[in-house]
Motif scaffolding. Structure first.
Motif, mmCIF file in Angstrom:
data_model
loop_
_atom_site.group_PDB
_atom_site.id
_atom_site.type_symbol
_atom_site.label_atom_id
_atom_site.label_comp_id
_atom_site.label_asym_id
_atom_site.label_seq_id
_atom_site.Cartn_x
_atom_site.Cartn_y
_atom_site.Cartn_z
ATOM 1 N N SER A 206 -11.896 16.127 -17.151
ATOM 2 C CA SER A 206 -11.081 14.947 -16.863
ATOM 3 C C SER A 206 -9.804 15.312 -16.114
ATOM 4 O O SER A 206 -9.151 14.443 -15.542
ATOM 5 C CB SER A 206 -10.729 14.215 -18.162
ATOM 6 O OG SER A 206 -9.856 14.992 -18.959
ATOM 7 N N TYR A 207 -9.418 16.594 -16.139
ATOM 8 C CA TYR A 207 -8.208 16.989 -15.466
ATOM 9 C C TYR A 207 -8.489 17.648 -14.117
ATOM 10 O O TYR A 207 -7.594 18.177 -13.478
ATOM 11 C CB TYR A 207 -7.399 17.932 -16.374
ATOM 12 C CG TYR A 207 -7.003 17.258 -17.665
ATOM 13 C CD1 TYR A 207 -6.001 16.294 -17.682
ATOM 14 C CD2 TYR A 207 -7.672 17.541 -18.852
ATOM 15 C CE1 TYR A 207 -5.656 15.643 -18.850
ATOM 16 C CE2 TYR A 207 -7.324 16.896 -20.027
ATOM 17 C CZ TYR A 207 -6.318 15.955 -20.021
ATOM 18 O OH TYR A 207 -5.984 15.302 -21.183
ATOM 19 N N ASN A 208 -9.734 17.658 -13.710
ATOM 20 C CA ASN A 208 -10.069 18.138 -12.384
ATOM 21 C C ASN A 208 -9.858 17.021 -11.371
ATOM 22 O O ASN A 208 -10.140 15.860 -11.655
ATOM 23 C CB ASN A 208 -11.526 18.614 -12.340
ATOM 24 C CG ASN A 208 -11.746 19.852 -13.191
ATOM 25 O OD1 ASN A 208 -10.831 20.650 -13.370
ATOM 26 N ND2 ASN A 208 -12.941 19.995 -13.721
ATOM 27 N N ALA B 111 -7.211 9.564 -7.959
ATOM 28 C CA ALA B 111 -6.316 9.841 -9.073
ATOM 29 C C ALA B 111 -5.851 8.536 -9.699
ATOM 30 O O ALA B 111 -5.506 7.577 -8.995
ATOM 31 C CB ALA B 111 -5.116 10.651 -8.602
ATOM 32 N N ILE B 112 -5.865 8.478 -11.022
ATOM 33 C CA ILE B 112 -5.414 7.293 -11.751
ATOM 34 C C ILE B 112 -4.239 7.700 -12.634
ATOM 35 O O ILE B 112 -4.418 8.464 -13.592
ATOM 36 C CB ILE B 112 -6.537 6.713 -12.627
ATOM 37 C CG1 ILE B 112 -7.708 6.272 -11.757
ATOM 38 C CG2 ILE B 112 -6.026 5.556 -13.473
ATOM 39 C CD1 ILE B 112 -8.902 5.775 -12.556
ATOM 40 N N PRO B 113 -3.039 7.225 -12.329
ATOM 41 C CA PRO B 113 -1.885 7.591 -13.156
ATOM 42 C C PRO B 113 -2.083 7.123 -14.595
ATOM 43 O O PRO B 113 -2.590 6.028 -14.849
ATOM 44 C CB PRO B 113 -0.723 6.835 -12.487
ATOM 45 C CG PRO B 113 -1.201 6.566 -11.090
ATOM 46 C CD PRO B 113 -2.678 6.342 -11.212
ATOM 47 N N SER B 114 -1.709 7.968 -15.531
ATOM 48 C CA SER B 114 -1.781 7.582 -16.929
ATOM 49 C C SER B 114 -0.605 6.668 -17.264
ATOM 50 O O SER B 114 0.301 6.483 -16.443
ATOM 51 C CB SER B 114 -1.770 8.814 -17.829
ATOM 52 O OG SER B 114 -1.995 8.443 -19.174
ATOM 53 N N MET B 115 -0.615 6.109 -18.464
ATOM 54 C CA MET B 115 0.439 5.184 -18.874
ATOM 55 C C MET B 115 1.110 5.690 -20.137
ATOM 56 O O MET B 115 0.605 6.586 -20.807
ATOM 57 C CB MET B 115 -0.159 3.797 -19.146
ATOM 58 C CG MET B 115 -0.845 3.169 -17.966
ATOM 59 S SD MET B 115 -1.376 1.486 -18.379
ATOM 60 C CE MET B 115 -2.458 1.810 -19.768
ATOM 61 N N THR B 116 2.235 5.090 -20.454
ATOM 62 C CA THR B 116 2.884 5.412 -21.714
ATOM 63 C C THR B 116 2.034 4.885 -22.862
ATOM 64 O O THR B 116 1.236 3.963 -22.695
ATOM 65 C CB THR B 116 4.271 4.766 -21.796
ATOM 66 O OG1 THR B 116 4.134 3.336 -21.732
ATOM 67 C CG2 THR B 116 5.162 5.241 -20.657
ATOM 68 N N SER C 159 0.069 10.884 -21.956
ATOM 69 C CA SER C 159 0.802 10.024 -21.032
ATOM 70 C C SER C 159 1.128 10.693 -19.703
ATOM 71 O O SER C 159 1.416 10.018 -18.724
ATOM 72 C CB SER C 159 2.100 9.540 -21.690
ATOM 73 O OG SER C 159 1.833 8.740 -22.820
ATOM 74 N N ALA C 160 1.112 12.011 -19.653
ATOM 75 C CA ALA C 160 1.527 12.716 -18.442
ATOM 76 C C ALA C 160 0.375 13.037 -17.503
ATOM 77 O O ALA C 160 0.513 12.930 -16.287
ATOM 78 C CB ALA C 160 2.246 14.005 -18.829
ATOM 79 N N ALA C 161 -0.764 13.435 -18.058
ATOM 80 C CA ALA C 161 -1.882 13.875 -17.223
ATOM 81 C C ALA C 161 -2.606 12.703 -16.579
ATOM 82 O O ALA C 161 -2.909 11.720 -17.259
ATOM 83 C CB ALA C 161 -2.867 14.693 -18.052
#
Length: 202
Positions: free
Chosen positions: A26-28, A33-38, A148-150
């Motif tokens: 999932s981190y490749n 790219a889909i920004p994660s959320m808080t 929230s960051a990745a």
């Protein structure tokens, strides 16, 4: 669907190896790219997930980004068992928390993209504004968690952390209740089957 969620817990040990590879994948950087959320924003997005997908279904036009985001959001929602796992969003320790981040982050990106699509721009804009206001009122937009960051990517789906099912009490309790329910149904079925056969023989 709740029964399906609990049934899948039965095969959790067999899926652990696959789960580990899916999480690392999932981190490749595969696909968009889909920004994660808080973490706090997830609760608000969860309440509007169906509305976002509904607007996407009404869109008359299409483009590669729209198709990828829509496809990712729907499939990731399926991977996360339709969001029915107990405390999947509110509890960071839930085996389903990361995959919940994934499909809701995808839904957010889908909604923002649809604001540029003429056939649904008005509906998407209204919903996006309503979600922003709701986040401010709840005061949850700044609550962070480990996911929230990745970013997520449309080419790499996230499966639940099956290996953590037995250490997460709500999920474990749900599984135990399911086992008890299945055992009860099977026992009742066998009992009535034997009783009916006995009455027939008599």
């Amino acid at each position: 669907m709740r029964l399906l969620f609990l049934l899948l817990i039965l095969v959790a040990p067999a899926l652990q190896a696959h789960a580990h590879s899916s999480h690392s994948a999932s981190y490749n950087a595969i696909g968009l790219a889909i920004p994660s959320m808080t973490h706090g924003a997830l609760d608000v997005l969860d309440d509007h997930y169906a509305a976002i997908v509904g607007i996407a279904d009404q869109a008359k036009e299409s483009d590669p980004v729209f198709r990828k985001l829509k496809n990712y959001t729907r499939i990731q929602y399926y991977y996360c068992l339709w969001g029915i796992a107990p405390r999947a969003i509110s509890d960071e320790a839930s085996p389903f928390n990361e995959c919940s981040h994934a499909y809701l982050s995808g839904a957010r990106s889908l909604l923002l993209h649809m604001r540029q699509m003429p056939s649904v721009t008005e509906a998407a804009g209204r919903l996006a504004s309503a979600i922003d206001i709701e986040m401010v009122h709840r005061g949850t937009a700044l609550v962070l968690c480990s996911y929230s960051a990745a970013p997520f990517f449309t080419g790499a789906f996230v499966t639940p952390h099956w290996e953590n099912v037995t250490t997460h009490s709500p999920t474990l309790v749900a599984a135990v209740c399911f086992f008890a329910l299945v055992a009860g149904v099977l026992f009742t079925g066998v009992f009535w089957s034997r009783s009916s056969r006995l009455r027939f023989e008599i």
